[in-house]
Design a protein around this motif. Structure first.
Motif, PDB file in Angstrom:
ATOM      1  N   VAL A  23       0.857  -1.177   0.000  1.00 46.94           N
ATOM      2  CA  VAL A  23       0.000   0.000   0.000  1.00 46.94           C
ATOM      3  C   VAL A  23       0.895   1.229   0.000  1.00 46.94           C
ATOM      4  O   VAL A  23       1.900   1.273   0.712  1.00 46.94           O
ATOM      5  CB  VAL A  23      -0.954   0.003   1.215  1.00 46.94           C
ATOM      6  N   THR A  24       0.586   2.192  -0.846  1.00 52.06           N
ATOM      7  CA  THR A  24       1.365   3.431  -0.847  1.00 52.06           C
ATOM      8  C   THR A  24       0.758   4.389   0.177  1.00 52.06           C
ATOM      9  O   THR A  24      -0.465   4.433   0.369  1.00 52.06           O
ATOM     10  CB  THR A  24       1.379   4.080  -2.241  1.00 52.06           C
ATOM     11  N   GLY A  46      -4.112   1.240  -2.718  1.00 53.57           N
ATOM     12  CA  GLY A  46      -3.811  -0.143  -3.038  1.00 53.57           C
ATOM     13  C   GLY A  46      -3.809  -0.301  -4.543  1.00 53.57           C
ATOM     14  O   GLY A  46      -3.713   0.679  -5.287  1.00 53.57           O
ATOM     15  N   GLU A  47      -3.967  -1.512  -4.993  1.00 50.95           N
ATOM     16  CA  GLU A  47      -3.921  -1.761  -6.433  1.00 50.95           C
ATOM     17  C   GLU A  47      -5.114  -1.158  -7.154  1.00 50.95           C
ATOM     18  O   GLU A  47      -5.001  -0.688  -8.286  1.00 50.95           O
ATOM     19  CB  GLU A  47      -3.861  -3.264  -6.698  1.00 50.95           C
ATOM     20  N   VAL A  77       4.716   1.617   1.279  1.00 51.24           N
ATOM     21  CA  VAL A  77       5.592   2.341   0.361  1.00 51.24           C
ATOM     22  C   VAL A  77       5.420   3.844   0.575  1.00 51.24           C
ATOM     23  O   VAL A  77       4.308   4.375   0.472  1.00 51.24           O
ATOM     24  CB  VAL A  77       5.286   1.979  -1.102  1.00 51.24           C
ATOM     25  N   PHE A  78       6.524   4.523   0.854  1.00 49.94           N
ATOM     26  CA  PHE A  78       6.547   5.968   1.063  1.00 49.94           C
ATOM     27  C   PHE A  78       7.520   6.597   0.067  1.00 49.94           C
ATOM     28  O   PHE A  78       8.297   5.908  -0.593  1.00 49.94           O
ATOM     29  CB  PHE A  78       7.033   6.315   2.471  1.00 49.94           C
ATOM     30  N   HIS A  79       7.513   7.928   0.043  1.00 52.78           N
ATOM     31  CA  HIS A  79       8.604   8.663  -0.599  1.00 52.78           C
ATOM     32  C   HIS A  79       9.135   9.656   0.419  1.00 52.78           C
ATOM     33  O   HIS A  79       8.374  10.451   0.985  1.00 52.78           O
ATOM     34  CB  HIS A  79       8.139   9.423  -1.843  1.00 52.78           C
ATOM     35  N   ALA A  80      10.453   9.617   0.670  1.00 51.36           N
ATOM     36  CA  ALA A  80      11.080  10.485   1.675  1.00 51.36           C
ATOM     37  C   ALA A  80      10.303  10.354   2.983  1.00 51.36           C
ATOM     38  O   ALA A  80       9.655  11.285   3.446  1.00 51.36           O
ATOM     39  CB  ALA A  80      11.124  11.926   1.194  1.00 51.36           C
ATOM     40  N   CYS A  81      10.422   9.192   3.598  1.00 53.68           N
ATOM     41  CA  CYS A  81       9.465   8.788   4.623  1.00 53.68           C
ATOM     42  C   CYS A  81       9.753   9.268   6.034  1.00 53.68           C
ATOM     43  O   CYS A  81       8.961   8.997   6.933  1.00 53.68           O
ATOM     44  CB  CYS A  81       9.369   7.266   4.637  1.00 53.68           C
ATOM     45  N   ARG A  82      10.843   9.961   6.284  1.00 49.84           N
ATOM     46  CA  ARG A  82      11.217  10.211   7.670  1.00 49.84           C
ATOM     47  C   ARG A  82      10.125  10.926   8.475  1.00 49.84           C
ATOM     48  O   ARG A  82       9.795  10.519   9.581  1.00 49.84           O
ATOM     49  CB  ARG A  82      12.510  11.033   7.751  1.00 49.84           C
ATOM     50  N   GLN A  83       9.561  11.987   7.927  1.00 48.50           N
ATOM     51  CA  GLN A  83       8.533  12.716   8.666  1.00 48.50           C
ATOM     52  C   GLN A  83       7.260  11.897   8.800  1.00 48.50           C
ATOM     53  O   GLN A  83       6.584  11.961   9.838  1.00 48.50           O
ATOM     54  CB  GLN A  83       8.253  14.060   7.984  1.00 48.50           C
ATOM     55  N   LEU A 159       2.711   7.068  -6.955  1.00 52.30           N
ATOM     56  CA  LEU A 159       3.713   6.335  -6.187  1.00 52.30           C
ATOM     57  C   LEU A 159       3.659   4.832  -6.477  1.00 52.30           C
ATOM     58  O   LEU A 159       4.680   4.144  -6.399  1.00 52.30           O
ATOM     59  CB  LEU A 159       3.517   6.600  -4.687  1.00 52.30           C
ATOM     60  N   ARG A 160       2.471   4.331  -6.838  1.00 51.35           N
ATOM     61  CA  ARG A 160       2.362   2.910  -7.191  1.00 51.35           C
ATOM     62  C   ARG A 160       3.231   2.584  -8.409  1.00 51.35           C
ATOM     63  O   ARG A 160       3.977   1.607  -8.419  1.00 51.35           O
ATOM     64  CB  ARG A 160       0.898   2.555  -7.483  1.00 51.35           C
ATOM     65  N   VAL A 161       3.130   3.434  -9.426  1.00 49.86           N
ATOM     66  CA  VAL A 161       3.901   3.217 -10.653  1.00 49.86           C
ATOM     67  C   VAL A 161       5.392   3.368 -10.372  1.00 49.86           C
ATOM     68  O   VAL A 161       6.221   2.562 -10.833  1.00 49.86           O
ATOM     69  CB  VAL A 161       3.454   4.205 -11.748  1.00 49.86           C
ATOM     70  N   ILE A 162       5.744   4.401  -9.626  1.00 48.12           N
ATOM     71  CA  ILE A 162       7.154   4.662  -9.312  1.00 48.12           C
ATOM     72  C   ILE A 162       7.755   3.483  -8.556  1.00 48.12           C
ATOM     73  O   ILE A 162       8.851   3.005  -8.874  1.00 48.12           O
ATOM     74  CB  ILE A 162       7.288   5.963  -8.499  1.00 48.12           C
ATOM     75  N   TYR A 163       7.036   3.006  -7.543  1.00 44.48           N
ATOM     76  CA  TYR A 163       7.539   1.871  -6.758  1.00 44.48           C
ATOM     77  C   TYR A 163       7.764   0.649  -7.630  1.00 44.48           C
ATOM     78  O   TYR A 163       8.837   0.017  -7.576  1.00 44.48           O
ATOM     79  CB  TYR A 163       6.558   1.542  -5.631  1.00 44.48           C
TER      80      TYR A 163
END
Length: 384
Positions: A23-24, A46-47, A77-83, A159-163
């Motif tokens: 899951v993004t 999700g998908e 799935v994250f992007h730049a997930c720290r925060q 983000l799904r496509v990127i992942y």
């Protein structure tokens, strides 16, 4: 456009997403007027669906979401997930979502450079364009518009496509372990623990006087605890410059502290500041804190570090990986002074990409030159 505002709908959503492979996830939050981040919106995809969760909806119980974040069978799935992880760390009382994947880390392994932005990946990997019109919106205001929700959900749909594309590329090149190693560091809950006693290290301190440092340490710890308790930014409790000014003057009474024209604090804060100063002044000389002076590198190390930096850039360009993933400036300095320096750059895959070449450069077995206006690595005859 689906916006979840009830616990029943959230539970149903999380039940569906718990059956997905991944899951993004993204969050929208506010922090300019508080110490703790104020979660406003959570986006999940999700998908087959992308949904926003109104974290400010009256009566909404976030427990189903936190259960999904802890579900080991579902990759988050994250992007730049720290925060984002910090927010969940707070909600999950010291735990973080597991397992996770960060497309920013994946992008660095795939040669997209340092800390690549999400919109860059949307354009270069997903072959789409990202609407930036709500980048600075106030996500705490209600009601949210359809346009705001579309903007927010784009952060998890692309983000799904990127992942999938980055993960496929990484698997094909055999670099999954590189990503996993970095993700283990990012997802370590210990990094979100910030002891108030260590808050003083954020300040720019120009003197190394131990007693001054002790007062700064106690004042910064008091400020950190007060900011947390009142949920206010540190600077709203006491600005950095005023904290250092107080440390320099070391007022021992409320009246003395109140006499400073630039300082305006409530009664409880005045007492707290004076108590912190008194505590610092009572510390025995042998127990005072100190800032360790950096070790002065031997003469000639500076140029060698510069050469290693050039070599790092060459090696990382050839391997198509971001330099930050391989070695830091501190690593280069350590390698320059010690062939067996205990740094990541001399172990594992990093040693293969760069570490061996770094040692060969130090030992005169290879050299740097310019060919066709590009720096290149040359083997030196008779040195191997």
């Amino acid at each position: 456009m689906q916006l979840v505002t009830t616990t029943a709908d959230l539970a149903a959503l999380c039940d569906r997403l718990a059956r997905e492979r991944y899951v993004t996830v993204d969050t929208e939050f506010m922090r300019d007027r508080t110490y703790w981040p104020k979660l406003c919106l959570v986006q999940l995809a999700g998908e087959r669906e992308a949904v926003a969760i109104d974290a400010l909806a009256a009566g909404l119980d976030m427990a189903p979401l936190l259960e999904l974040m802890a579900e080991e069978r579902v990759l988050k799935v994250f992007h730049a997930c720290r925060q984002d992880l910090e927010i969940f760390w707070l909600l999950m009382k010291g735990r973080v979502p597991r397992p996770i994947y960060d497309t920013q880390v994946a992008a660095m392994v795939c040669g997209f450079g340092e800390e690549v932005a999400y919109d860059t990946l949307v354009q270069k990997v997903a072959r789409a364009r990202l609407d930036k019109s709500f980048r600075f919106t106030d996500w705490s205001k209600r009601p949210l518009t359809e346009a705001q929700l579309r903007y927010a959900l784009a952060d998890v749909t692309h983000l799904r496509v990127i992942y999938e594309r980055l993960a496929s590329r990484i698997d094909a090149t055999g670099r999954s372990a590189w990503v996993e190693e970095e993700l283990a560091r990012i997802a370590d809950p210990a990094q979100f623990e910030q002891p108030p006693e260590e808050a003083w290290r954020r300040l720019k301190i120009r003197t190394r006087d131990p007693r001054f440092l002790a007062v700064v340490q106690k004042l910064a710890a008091w400020r950190e605890r007060t900011a947390r308790a009142k949920d206010l930014p540190r600077q709203r409790v006491l600005r950095d410059d005023l904290l250092l000014e107080i440390a320099a003057h070391k007022p021992r009474t409320v009246e003395e502290l109140r006499s400073h024209e630039r300082i305006s604090l409530d009664r409880a804060s005045l007492a707290g500041v004076v108590a912190a100063v008194e505590e610092a002044l009572s510390i025995p000389a042998a127990d005072l804190p100190e800032i360790v002076e950096p070790v002065e590198p031997p003469r000639g190390i500076g140029p060698l570090v510069d050469m290693l930096r050039v070599l790092l850039k060459i090696c990382c360009e050839e391997a198509d990986v971001a330099q930050r993933m391989v070695a830091s400036t501190a690593d280069l300095e350590a390698i320059a002074m010690d062939d067996e320096a205990p740094v990541p750059a001399l172990t594992g895959w990093r040693r293969t990409i760069f570490g061996e070449a770094a040692l060969a450069l130090k030992q005169g077995r290879i050299g740097l030159a310019v060919k066709d206006r590009r720096p290149v690595v040359l083997s030196l005859p008779g040195r191997g």
